[in-house]
Scaffold this motif. Structure first.
Motif, PDB file in Angstrom:
ATOM      1  N   GLU A   1      -9.010  57.163  11.709  1.00 13.94           N
ATOM      2  CA  GLU A   1     -10.438  57.398  11.599  1.00 13.94           C
ATOM      3  C   GLU A   1     -10.675  58.589  10.704  1.00 13.94           C
ATOM      4  N   ASN A   2     -11.749  58.519   9.944  1.00 10.27           N
ATOM      5  CA  ASN A   2     -12.296  59.743   9.398  1.00 10.27           C
ATOM      6  C   ASN A   2     -13.772  59.716   9.722  1.00 10.27           C
ATOM      7  N   LEU A   3     -14.201  60.639  10.569  1.00 19.74           N
ATOM      8  CA  LEU A   3     -15.598  60.664  10.987  1.00 19.74           C
ATOM      9  C   LEU A   3     -16.317  61.867  10.406  1.00 19.74           C
ATOM     10  N   ASP A   4     -15.723  62.422   9.366  1.00 27.16           N
ATOM     11  CA  ASP A   4     -16.343  63.605   8.789  1.00 27.16           C
ATOM     12  C   ASP A   4     -16.639  63.365   7.321  1.00 27.16           C
TER      13      ASP A   4
ATOM     14  N   SER B   1     -29.454  66.037  21.333  1.00 29.62           N
ATOM     15  CA  SER B   1     -29.185  64.734  20.720  1.00 29.62           C
ATOM     16  C   SER B   1     -27.806  64.246  21.142  1.00 29.62           C
ATOM     17  N   LEU B   2     -27.762  62.979  21.450  1.00 25.27           N
ATOM     18  CA  LEU B   2     -26.488  62.422  21.910  1.00 25.27           C
ATOM     19  C   LEU B   2     -25.631  61.979  20.720  1.00 25.27           C
ATOM     20  N   CYS B   3     -24.437  62.535  20.665  1.00 19.34           N
ATOM     21  CA  CYS B   3     -23.476  62.158  19.620  1.00 19.34           C
ATOM     22  C   CYS B   3     -22.175  61.748  20.289  1.00 19.34           C
ATOM     23  N   ILE B   4     -21.306  61.122  19.508  1.00 16.87           N
ATOM     24  CA  ILE B   4     -19.994  60.755  20.040  1.00 16.87           C
ATOM     25  C   ILE B   4     -18.931  61.364  19.140  1.00 16.87           C
ATOM     26  N   LYS B   5     -17.966  61.956  19.795  1.00 14.15           N
ATOM     27  CA  LYS B   5     -16.841  62.556  19.094  1.00 14.15           C
ATOM     28  C   LYS B   5     -15.749  61.495  19.012  1.00 14.15           C
ATOM     29  N   LYS B   6     -15.058  61.401  17.908  1.00 14.17           N
ATOM     30  CA  LYS B   6     -13.949  60.436  17.736  1.00 14.17           C
ATOM     31  C   LYS B   6     -14.475  58.996  17.728  1.00 14.17           C
ATOM     32  N   SER B   7     -13.582  58.080  17.403  1.00 13.97           N
ATOM     33  CA  SER B   7     -14.024  56.688  17.386  1.00 13.97           C
ATOM     34  C   SER B   7     -13.519  55.961  18.621  1.00 13.97           C
ATOM     35  N   TRP B   8     -14.012  54.755  18.800  1.00 13.58           N
ATOM     36  CA  TRP B   8     -13.602  53.912  19.916  1.00 13.58           C
ATOM     37  C   TRP B   8     -13.461  52.511  19.325  1.00 13.58           C
TER      38      TRP B   8
ATOM     39  N   GLU C   1     -23.008  53.647   2.052  1.00 16.38           N
ATOM     40  CA  GLU C   1     -23.621  54.965   1.906  1.00 16.38           C
ATOM     41  C   GLU C   1     -24.691  55.203   2.983  1.00 16.38           C
ATOM     42  N   ARG C   2     -25.484  54.157   3.238  1.00 14.58           N
ATOM     43  CA  ARG C   2     -26.512  54.294   4.272  1.00 14.58           C
ATOM     44  C   ARG C   2     -25.863  54.498   5.655  1.00 14.58           C
ATOM     45  N   TYR C   3     -24.735  53.832   5.852  1.00 14.52           N
ATOM     46  CA  TYR C   3     -23.952  53.990   7.089  1.00 14.52           C
ATOM     47  C   TYR C   3     -23.577  55.458   7.285  1.00 14.52           C
ATOM     48  N   GLU C   4     -23.070  56.062   6.231  1.00 11.33           N
ATOM     49  CA  GLU C   4     -22.653  57.466   6.335  1.00 11.33           C
ATOM     50  C   GLU C   4     -23.848  58.395   6.503  1.00 11.33           C
ATOM     51  N   THR C   5     -24.900  58.127   5.733  1.00  7.81           N
ATOM     52  CA  THR C   5     -26.056  59.021   5.772  1.00  7.81           C
ATOM     53  C   THR C   5     -26.768  58.959   7.114  1.00  7.81           C
ATOM     54  N   THR C   6     -26.929  57.753   7.638  1.00  6.34           N
ATOM     55  CA  THR C   6     -27.695  57.614   8.875  1.00  6.34           C
ATOM     56  C   THR C   6     -26.930  58.121  10.089  1.00  6.34           C
ATOM     57  N   TYR C   7     -25.654  57.818  10.141  1.00  2.00           N
ATOM     58  CA  TYR C   7     -24.938  58.049  11.395  1.00  2.00           C
ATOM     59  C   TYR C   7     -23.994  59.247  11.384  1.00  2.00           C
ATOM     60  N   PHE C   8     -23.494  59.617  10.222  1.00  2.72           N
ATOM     61  CA  PHE C   8     -22.460  60.650  10.214  1.00  2.72           C
ATOM     62  C   PHE C   8     -22.865  61.931   9.495  1.00  2.72           C
ATOM     63  N   LYS C   9     -23.982  61.884   8.745  1.00  3.14           N
ATOM     64  CA  LYS C   9     -24.415  63.110   8.069  1.00  3.14           C
ATOM     65  C   LYS C   9     -25.233  64.040   8.968  1.00  3.14           C
ATOM     66  N   PRO C  10     -26.093  63.493   9.859  1.00  2.00           N
ATOM     67  CA  PRO C  10     -26.945  64.413  10.616  1.00  2.00           C
ATOM     68  C   PRO C  10     -26.151  65.493  11.351  1.00  2.00           C
ATOM     69  N   PHE C  11     -25.014  65.128  11.931  1.00  2.00           N
ATOM     70  CA  PHE C  11     -24.175  66.108  12.630  1.00  2.00           C
ATOM     71  C   PHE C  11     -22.730  65.861  12.204  1.00  2.00           C
TER      72      PHE C  11
ATOM     73  N   GLY D   1     -19.074  65.253  11.498  1.00  2.00           N
ATOM     74  CA  GLY D   1     -17.928  65.169  12.401  1.00  2.00           C
ATOM     75  C   GLY D   1     -18.197  64.313  13.630  1.00  2.00           C
ATOM     76  N   TYR D   2     -19.472  63.927  13.818  1.00  2.00           N
ATOM     77  CA  TYR D   2     -19.823  63.106  14.978  1.00  2.00           C
ATOM     78  C   TYR D   2     -20.544  61.841  14.546  1.00  2.00           C
ATOM     79  N   TYR D   3     -20.508  60.857  15.411  1.00  2.00           N
ATOM     80  CA  TYR D   3     -21.408  59.706  15.288  1.00  2.00           C
ATOM     81  C   TYR D   3     -22.709  60.098  15.985  1.00  2.00           C
ATOM     82  N   PHE D   4     -23.818  59.963  15.291  1.00  2.00           N
ATOM     83  CA  PHE D   4     -25.125  60.304  15.859  1.00  2.00           C
ATOM     84  C   PHE D   4     -25.814  59.033  16.340  1.00  2.00           C
TER      85      PHE D   4
END
Ligand code: WTA
Length: 692
Positions: free
Chosen positions: A94-97, A508-515, A527-537, A539-542
């Motif tokens: 995984e790379n979530l950052d 805000s609820l985020c998730i650390k690491k993947s599942w 790009e929209r995937y990254e911007t919407t879910y991983f850019k706001p915070f 290192g986390y899934y938002f």
């Protein structure tokens, strides 16, 4: 003795970070001061038979799943599923950052498998071919059917063979626009068997929405039926598909084949509009094909399906799920969150057009070899007792539904419930929006006769499966709380700056690491995937949801923090409704917000500015609503149109939704600072028009 059991639970509950319960034994004996202290214990009998029967047992598994995710998941994957080839030594990567390159999640990479094979063939090969896979209940009383695992497999193979024959190949998209007939899960599984990517579109969506999805994923085939009966109404689905196909063609996407199931109880084939050369009756071709079809072994990371969902812009997002991780995750979450046993009869009232129907009507339960009820009709037809009639008829043991249904049945009165036995029930479930404690209590006391634990499962289209959910039998429930994380899930609550909050907190609820069940991309728009879910915070899934963690570590979901609303458990982007409204020639501008609604959870409240000189009228109000119905679907129709000569905007022109939400909720003393508005007087104006 409840006090003792309670103490026992409390003393076992661990302390620790990362959402692990931190239960406070001092609660014992204290008078109930708030909802946080309202605990509902599983009965001793229930816990004794449960797959996970104590906080400690959960804790051990949870700890392992976090400390050694590869070991935890590969053990389950190896022992409970068939893989043609095993994965590379590395179970996941995984790379979530976003700061460290593109977001990439992979599970069981290098392995090959097939989810249809795991769901059907394996059960048949294990000698359970005669077990009922699907009990089908039609719209009308007395209209029903069933398929055993062997029969379901044969039907799936026939359709797979047909699809292959007409040229559908691994990786090709197939759009499915069907009501809850058995043919809907059959079509999903048939695609999965040959490696085709299904995209189910909820059959309540309009032609325009369907066309938008067809244009995006360019399917080889569209599968539909001629019509469906909903309550006393007949809906001509095929007409909607016809219009969508014309619309798609205008946008450069032409679909060569429309496979149409003749849904005889709704409409005879002679009455159906037909386009020769493009339209084919399912019944004329599919039964001619062999009942065996070789499996297409696909890579664990090959796409299984696309499901379009709403976000904060007008364009729906094509959430993409892949095969291996999704398979392991949906099956495992189903098993533990519902304490599934082979003797269970399971009914999820969701439609396969939404993620709940994908993961918990079709894949999760069938992968466990469960008997699943599929219901075509409406829960209040012929009357509000229909659900319990179905429960008694099939001896349903696990019933999974949405708070909106519970609230609407609650309003109709207990007589409709108590008329039926419901004694087969043993586990209840809730999904789609936060469940208010009073609806929870009614579900628990009246529907479940105070016997059945409720799994309030928090998750999303994007997460593939349950993320925060009770494990019935393991610990006390709190009405209205989704409780604790599922195995492998690390929820974190962050403040606006992205700092992880500890202990009692909200944010805000985020998730650390993947599942394993996580979505891998938005189709055609990483790009929209990254911007919407991983850019706001970073290192986390938002998640887009707000959440509070209480003193005992329980999680309380507080609703969306973005421009998405949950209406009757259906997820709707306010921007989508706005863009439908402004497409009306007499609408100049629109701003949509969610407002509390007694039954739907949230209602759609639209502020509408008309084109200069156009007068407000009842007729225009209706025509605006009709525009939304025809562009999105009836479920997205605004509950309220509020005429707005002007909208509150900042000097830079941004609409201040915070103020609109307060006006919609009539919380006029909580408007906050309005001095930054370009024209503060519009607020007064809006308030004075509130009751128009
Ligand atoms: C909401 C449906 C509170 C939440 C599975 C989430 C919930 C959105 C719950 C996803 C729950 C779903 N408690 N809120 N148990 N379950 N939600 O993608 O706001 O249609 O973000 O998936 O529904 O909706 P979706």
């Amino acid at each position: 003795s409840d006090r003792l059991r309670h103490a026992d639970f409390m003393s076992q509950l661990p302390s620790g970070a990362g959402g692990i319960p931190r239960l406070n034994a001092a609660i014992l004996g204290k008078p109930l001061s708030s909802e946080e202290d309202d605990l509902v214990l599983p009965s001793a009998d229930f816990s004794a038979q449960a797959l996970i029967s104590s906080p400690q047992q959960y804790q051990e598994m949870y700890k392992r799943s976090i400390e050694d995710p590869a070991g935890f998941w590969s053990e389950i994957a190896s022992s409970e599923f068939y893989w043609k080839e095993k994965w590379d030594p590395e179970v996941y990567s995984e790379n979530l950052d976003v700061r460290k390159g593109p977001i990439k999640i992979e599970w069981f990479k290098g392995a090959t498998t097939n989810i249809c094979y795991n769901a059907l063939d394996r059960t048949v090969e294990a000698g359970n071919g005669d077990k009922v896979a699907i009990y089908w209940e039609g719209n009308d009383l007395g209209q029903d059917g069933k398929l055993t695992y062997s029969e379901l497999l044969s039907k799936v193979c026939q359709l797979s063979n047909y699809l292959k024959h007409v040229g559908v190949k691994k990786g090709d998209a197939v759009v499915i626009y069907l009501p809850m007939l058995m043919e809907l899960p059959i079509a999903m599984l048939a695609c999965a068997r040959i490696g085709a990517v299904h995209s189910v579109v909820f059959a309540g969506f309009s032609a325009e929405s369907l066309a938008q999805r067809i244009v995006d994923c360019k399917p080889k085939v569209v599968i539909t039926c001629n019509a469906v009966r909903r309550g006393s109404k007949v809906i001509h689905l095929k007409d909607i598909v016809d219009n969508a196909l014309v619309e798609s063609e205008k946008n450069g996407v032409s679909v060569g084949l429309c496979l149409t199931f003749e849904n005889q109880s709704a409409m005879k084939r002679d009455a159906t509009k037909w386009k020769d050369g493009r339209d084919i009756w399912w019944q004329d071709v599919v039964p001619e094909y062999p009942t065996e079809c070789e499996v297409e072994w696909v890579n664990s990371e090959d796409p299984l399906f696309l499901l379009y969902t709403s976000g904060s812009t007008g364009k729906p997002k094509g959430v993409m799920h892949t095969t291996g991780g999704y398979m392991v995750y949906t099956a495992t979450t189903f098993k533990y969150a519902f304490d599934y046993k082979p003797s269970d009869v399971y009914w999820c009232s969701a439609d396969c057009g939404w993620i709940t129907g994908h993961s918990y009507v079709t894949y999760g339960p069938l992968l466990n070899g469960a008997s699943v009820v599929v219901f075509e009709g409406a829960p209040n037809y012929p009357d509000s007792g229909r659900c319990w009639d179905i429960v008694d008829k099939f001896n349903v043991t696990i019933f999974y539904t949405a708070p909106t249904l519970i609230r609407s049945l609650m309003r109709d009165g207990n007589e409709y419930v108590t008329r039926y036995s419901r004694k087969s029930l043993r586990v209840l479930g809730s999904v789609g929006e936060p469940i208010n404690p009073s609806a929870w209590r009614w579900f628990y006391n009246v529907i479940g006769d105070s016997r059945c634990p409720i799994s309030d499962t928090w998750w999303q289209t994007e997460t593939g499966g349950f993320m925060i959910t009770p494990i019935p039998g393991a610990w006390p429930l709190k009405p209205g709380s989704a409780t604790f994380p599922f195995f492998g899930v690390q929820p974190v609550i962050v403040d606006e700056k992205g700092n992880e909050l500890e202990g009692e907190c909200s944010g805000s609820l985020c998730i650390k690491k993947s599942w394993p069940g996580a979505f891998r991309t938005l189709y055609g728009d990483h790009e929209r995937y990254e911007t919407t879910y991983f850019k706001p915070f970073a290192g986390y899934y938002f998640s887009g949801d707000g959440c509070r963690r209480d003193k005992d570590g329980y999680h309380w979901l507080t609703g969306r923090v973005d421009d998405v609303i949950n209406v009757s458990g259906h997820r709707i982007g306010t921007a989508e409704v706005e863009s439908a409204l402004v497409s009306h020639p007499q609408c100049a501008e629109a701003a949509v917000v969610g407002v509390e609604h007694e039954v739907k959870g949230q209602g759609i409240y639209a502020f509408v500015t008309l084109v200069e000189g156009v007068p407000y009228s009842e007729e225009l109000r209706k025509s605006l609503i009709l525009t939304v119905r025809s562009q999105i679907g009836a479920f997205a129709a605004p509950d309220k149109i509020h005429w707005a000569p002007g909208l509150p905007k900042t000097r830079s022109g941004k609409i201040m939704r915070r103020i609109l939400r307060k006006i919609a909720a009539r919380q006029l003393d909580e408007l906050g600072d309005i001095s930054t508005l370009a024209e503060p007087s519009v607020v007064e104006q809006l308030i004075s028009l509130s009751d128009s």
